[in-house]
Design a protein around this motif. Structure first.
Motif, PDB file in Angstrom:
ATOM      1  N   GLY A  73       0.943  -1.079  -0.094  1.00 16.51           N
ATOM      2  CA  GLY A  73       0.173  -0.012  -0.094  1.00 16.51           C
ATOM      3  C   GLY A  73       0.851   1.374  -0.009  1.00 16.51           C
ATOM      4  O   GLY A  73       0.589   2.272  -0.912  1.00 16.51           O
ATOM      5  N   MET A  74       2.044   1.363   0.779  1.00 13.42           N
ATOM      6  CA  MET A  74       2.784   2.301   0.811  1.00 13.42           C
ATOM      7  C   MET A  74       3.591   2.585  -0.401  1.00 13.42           C
ATOM      8  O   MET A  74       3.744   3.820  -0.974  1.00 13.42           O
ATOM      9  N   MET A  75       3.909   1.388  -1.181  1.00  8.97           N
ATOM     10  CA  MET A  75       4.443   1.769  -2.627  1.00  8.97           C
ATOM     11  C   MET A  75       3.653   2.478  -3.699  1.00  8.97           C
ATOM     12  O   MET A  75       4.019   3.456  -4.162  1.00  8.97           O
ATOM     13  N   ILE A  76       2.368   2.147  -3.405  1.00 17.47           N
ATOM     14  CA  ILE A  76       1.272   2.473  -4.231  1.00 17.47           C
ATOM     15  C   ILE A  76       0.891   4.298  -4.149  1.00 17.47           C
ATOM     16  O   ILE A  76       1.014   4.998  -4.742  1.00 17.47           O
ATOM     17  N   LEU A  77       0.865   4.417  -2.601  1.00 19.17           N
ATOM     18  CA  LEU A  77       0.577   5.796  -2.134  1.00 19.17           C
ATOM     19  C   LEU A  77       1.954   6.683  -2.791  1.00 19.17           C
ATOM     20  O   LEU A  77       1.840   7.976  -2.889  1.00 19.17           O
ATOM     21  N   VAL A  78       3.291   6.334  -2.383  1.00 14.52           N
ATOM     22  CA  VAL A  78       4.305   6.927  -2.366  1.00 14.52           C
ATOM     23  C   VAL A  78       4.351   7.348  -4.104  1.00 14.52           C
ATOM     24  O   VAL A  78       4.876   8.157  -4.541  1.00 14.52           O
ATOM     25  N   SER A  79       4.181   6.149  -4.865  1.00 14.82           N
ATOM     26  CA  SER A  79       4.234   6.402  -6.015  1.00 14.82           C
ATOM     27  C   SER A  79       3.490   7.507  -6.881  1.00 14.82           C
ATOM     28  O   SER A  79       3.861   8.466  -7.543  1.00 14.82           O
ATOM     29  N   ILE A  80       2.183   7.641  -6.510  1.00 12.77           N
ATOM     30  CA  ILE A  80       1.154   8.637  -6.671  1.00 12.77           C
ATOM     31  C   ILE A  80       1.717   9.810  -6.214  1.00 12.77           C
ATOM     32  O   ILE A  80       1.611  10.892  -6.826  1.00 12.77           O
ATOM     33  N   SER A  81       2.240   9.832  -4.991  1.00  9.35           N
ATOM     34  CA  SER A  81       2.506  11.261  -4.213  1.00  9.35           C
ATOM     35  C   SER A  81       3.899  11.842  -4.969  1.00  9.35           C
ATOM     36  O   SER A  81       3.876  12.923  -5.281  1.00  9.35           O
ATOM     37  N   ARG A  82       4.795  10.965  -5.526  1.00  7.47           N
ATOM     38  CA  ARG A  82       5.933  11.239  -6.215  1.00  7.47           C
ATOM     39  C   ARG A  82       5.282  11.775  -7.579  1.00  7.47           C
ATOM     40  O   ARG A  82       5.896  13.051  -7.893  1.00  7.47           O
ATOM     41  N   ASN A 122       9.617   5.948   5.611  1.00  8.10           N
ATOM     42  CA  ASN A 122      10.581   7.130   5.975  1.00  8.10           C
ATOM     43  C   ASN A 122      11.793   6.820   4.879  1.00  8.10           C
ATOM     44  O   ASN A 122      12.165   7.926   4.598  1.00  8.10           O
ATOM     45  N   VAL A 123      12.250   5.784   4.622  1.00 11.25           N
ATOM     46  CA  VAL A 123      13.412   5.726   3.710  1.00 11.25           C
ATOM     47  C   VAL A 123      12.998   6.219   2.184  1.00 11.25           C
ATOM     48  O   VAL A 123      13.728   7.122   1.649  1.00 11.25           O
ATOM     49  N   THR A 124      11.754   6.026   1.788  1.00 15.76           N
ATOM     50  CA  THR A 124      11.191   6.751   0.362  1.00 15.76           C
ATOM     51  C   THR A 124      10.999   8.053   0.533  1.00 15.76           C
ATOM     52  O   THR A 124      11.485   8.838  -0.258  1.00 15.76           O
ATOM     53  N   THR A 125      10.629   8.689   1.607  1.00 16.41           N
ATOM     54  CA  THR A 125      10.573   9.906   1.965  1.00 16.41           C
ATOM     55  C   THR A 125      11.997  10.752   1.838  1.00 16.41           C
ATOM     56  O   THR A 125      11.757  11.943   1.119  1.00 16.41           O
ATOM     57  N   VAL A 126      12.722  10.185   2.505  1.00 19.02           N
ATOM     58  CA  VAL A 126      13.894  10.936   2.345  1.00 19.02           C
ATOM     59  C   VAL A 126      14.633  10.792   0.906  1.00 19.02           C
ATOM     60  O   VAL A 126      15.140  11.861   0.409  1.00 19.02           O
ATOM     61  N   LEU A 127      14.381   9.743   0.009  1.00 18.58           N
ATOM     62  CA  LEU A 127      14.865   9.661  -1.201  1.00 18.58           C
ATOM     63  C   LEU A 127      14.187  10.528  -2.306  1.00 18.58           C
ATOM     64  O   LEU A 127      14.606  11.234  -2.988  1.00 18.58           O
ATOM     65  N   LEU A 128      12.825  10.965  -1.881  1.00 21.00           N
ATOM     66  CA  LEU A 128      12.361  11.968  -2.540  1.00 21.00           C
ATOM     67  C   LEU A 128      12.657  13.281  -2.161  1.00 21.00           C
ATOM     68  O   LEU A 128      12.406  14.311  -3.067  1.00 21.00           O
ATOM     69  N   PHE A 153      18.036  12.177  10.288  1.00 21.60           N
ATOM     70  CA  PHE A 153      17.692  11.841  11.749  1.00 21.60           C
ATOM     71  C   PHE A 153      15.934  11.993  11.721  1.00 21.60           C
ATOM     72  O   PHE A 153      15.660  11.290  12.383  1.00 21.60           O
ATOM     73  N   ALA A 154      15.865  13.000  11.290  1.00 24.75           N
ATOM     74  CA  ALA A 154      14.036  13.495  11.108  1.00 24.75           C
ATOM     75  C   ALA A 154      13.345  12.245  10.585  1.00 24.75           C
ATOM     76  O   ALA A 154      12.427  11.991  11.257  1.00 24.75           O
ATOM     77  N   SER A 155      13.837  11.824   9.928  1.00 26.43           N
ATOM     78  CA  SER A 155      12.990  10.642   9.137  1.00 26.43           C
ATOM     79  C   SER A 155      13.000   9.447   9.913  1.00 26.43           C
ATOM     80  O   SER A 155      11.848   8.724  10.053  1.00 26.43           O
ATOM     81  N   ASN A 156      14.083   8.913  10.490  1.00 24.05           N
ATOM     82  CA  ASN A 156      14.088   7.901  11.532  1.00 24.05           C
ATOM     83  C   ASN A 156      13.304   8.280  12.689  1.00 24.05           C
ATOM     84  O   ASN A 156      12.674   7.311  13.366  1.00 24.05           O
ATOM     85  N   ILE A 157      13.270   9.810  13.211  1.00 29.79           N
ATOM     86  CA  ILE A 157      12.455   9.862  14.260  1.00 29.79           C
ATOM     87  C   ILE A 157      10.858   9.988  14.098  1.00 29.79           C
ATOM     88  O   ILE A 157      10.360   9.126  14.721  1.00 29.79           O
ATOM     89  N   ASP A 166       7.162   2.812   9.793  1.00 27.48           N
ATOM     90  CA  ASP A 166       8.453   2.045   9.322  1.00 27.48           C
ATOM     91  C   ASP A 166       7.973   0.669   9.398  1.00 27.48           C
ATOM     92  O   ASP A 166       7.295   0.169  10.105  1.00 27.48           O
ATOM     93  N   PRO A 167       8.417  -0.179   8.515  1.00 28.60           N
ATOM     94  CA  PRO A 167       8.170  -1.804   8.400  1.00 28.60           C
ATOM     95  C   PRO A 167       8.448  -2.372  10.059  1.00 28.60           C
ATOM     96  O   PRO A 167       7.404  -3.195  10.353  1.00 28.60           O
ATOM     97  N   PRO A 168       9.470  -2.238  10.525  1.00 30.76           N
ATOM     98  CA  PRO A 168       9.288  -2.829  11.909  1.00 30.76           C
ATOM     99  C   PRO A 168       8.249  -2.452  12.731  1.00 30.76           C
ATOM    100  O   PRO A 168       7.902  -3.386  13.685  1.00 30.76           O
ATOM    101  N   ASN A 169       7.741  -1.316  12.864  1.00 31.01           N
ATOM    102  CA  ASN A 169       6.686  -0.754  13.439  1.00 31.01           C
ATOM    103  C   ASN A 169       5.417  -1.638  13.406  1.00 31.01           C
ATOM    104  O   ASN A 169       4.709  -2.190  14.483  1.00 31.01           O
ATOM    105  N   ILE A 170       4.987  -2.274  12.242  1.00 35.43           N
ATOM    106  CA  ILE A 170       3.833  -3.033  12.028  1.00 35.43           C
ATOM    107  C   ILE A 170       4.414  -4.356  12.398  1.00 35.43           C
ATOM    108  O   ILE A 170       3.462  -5.133  12.888  1.00 35.43           O
ATOM    109  N   LEU A 171       5.473  -4.898  12.437  1.00 36.17           N
ATOM    110  CA  LEU A 171       5.641  -6.021  13.026  1.00 36.17           C
ATOM    111  C   LEU A 171       5.635  -5.955  14.538  1.00 36.17           C
ATOM    112  O   LEU A 171       5.081  -7.104  15.079  1.00 36.17           O
ATOM    113  N   ILE A 172       6.121  -5.162  15.173  1.00 33.60           N
ATOM    114  CA  ILE A 172       5.936  -4.896  16.788  1.00 33.60           C
ATOM    115  C   ILE A 172       4.677  -4.835  16.906  1.00 33.60           C
ATOM    116  O   ILE A 172       4.004  -5.461  17.781  1.00 33.60           O
ATOM    117  N   GLY A 173       3.548  -3.950  16.221  1.00 31.22           N
ATOM    118  CA  GLY A 173       2.510  -3.845  16.551  1.00 31.22           C
ATOM    119  C   GLY A 173       1.619  -5.252  16.302  1.00 31.22           C
ATOM    120  O   GLY A 173       0.507  -5.358  17.057  1.00 31.22           O
TER     121      GLY A 173
END
Length: 223
Positions: A73-82, A122-128, A153-157, A166-173
């Protein structure tokens, strides 16, 4: 009643050593970056199964559908936003709101990156955001390193603040059963404090050194 799976590694080798060696080899192949990472990951899990470390059922139970769905889902949203130019617009507007002053841009573009990272990957956000940041730095004739480090730093925070940042967040959740709102309630207030501390430290270390001239500021304001 489900019984725990006991690894039955070929040749009677130690499961710990076999899994460690496979992990190191997979990471080395990913770092080498000559083969697609998805292929490397699939080969790694295939070797885990063939060596007796896991059964196919155990391997399938390790697949987190929530994380895969989130990333898709994030890949689709980021592609449209980009394609819509949203990231470029946000970065340029942040620079203009700061009156094209380098220290102000450093602060606002960091905040914008953190907010976008909380809502998207967050990684895609920085790249764009980075390309337009480099363009702004070129117009200001300021070194890009303080801006890039601040954005990383801001991206990771910011990405830590929400379940989808971040993908680890959904794993933890998924593992602990946290909902989106519960994740935000427990982490977002702490993240706001950490982001404020990071912004102050970045300004103290590098922000005060950034200078510009009226003609450079005019170039940014007319972008």
């Amino acid at each position: 009643m489900q019984h725990a799976f006991t690894p039955n590694v070929v040749f009677g080798l130690s499961p710990m050593w076999v899994s460690t060696i496979l992990l190191v080899c997979v990471y080395a192949a990913i770092i080498w970056d000559k083969v697609n990472r998805a292929i490397i990951a699939l080969l790694g899990i295939a070797l885990m199964i063939f060596s007796g470390m896991l059964t196919q059922e155990e391997a399938m139970r390790g697949v987190d559908v929530n994380t895969i769905g989130l990333l898709t889902g994030m890949m689709i949203l980021v592609s449209i936003s980009r394609r819509s130019g949203m990231f470029q617009y946000v970065a340029i507007r942040a620079a203009q709101k700061a009156k094209a002053k380098p220290a102000g841009i450093l602060l606002l573009i960091s905040i914008a990156t953190a907010v976008l990272s909380a809502l998207l990957d967050n990684v895609t956000t920085v790249l764009l955001v980075v390309p337009v940041t480099l363009h702004i730095c070129k117009e200001l004739e300021d070194p890009p390193y303080p801006f890039l480090f601040a954005e990383i730093f801001a991206s990771n925070i910011g990405g830590t603040a929400t379940l989808i940042g971040d993908p680890p967040n959904i794993l933890i959740g998924s593992l602990v059963g946290l909902s989106f709102n519960a994740f935000v309630i427990h982490l977002a207030p702490v993240i706001v404090i950490i982001m404020a501390v990071q912004a102050v430290m970045t300004h103290m270390v590098r922000g005060r050194e950034l200078k510009s001239t009226p003609d450079r500021i005019d170039r940014v304001m007319t972008m």
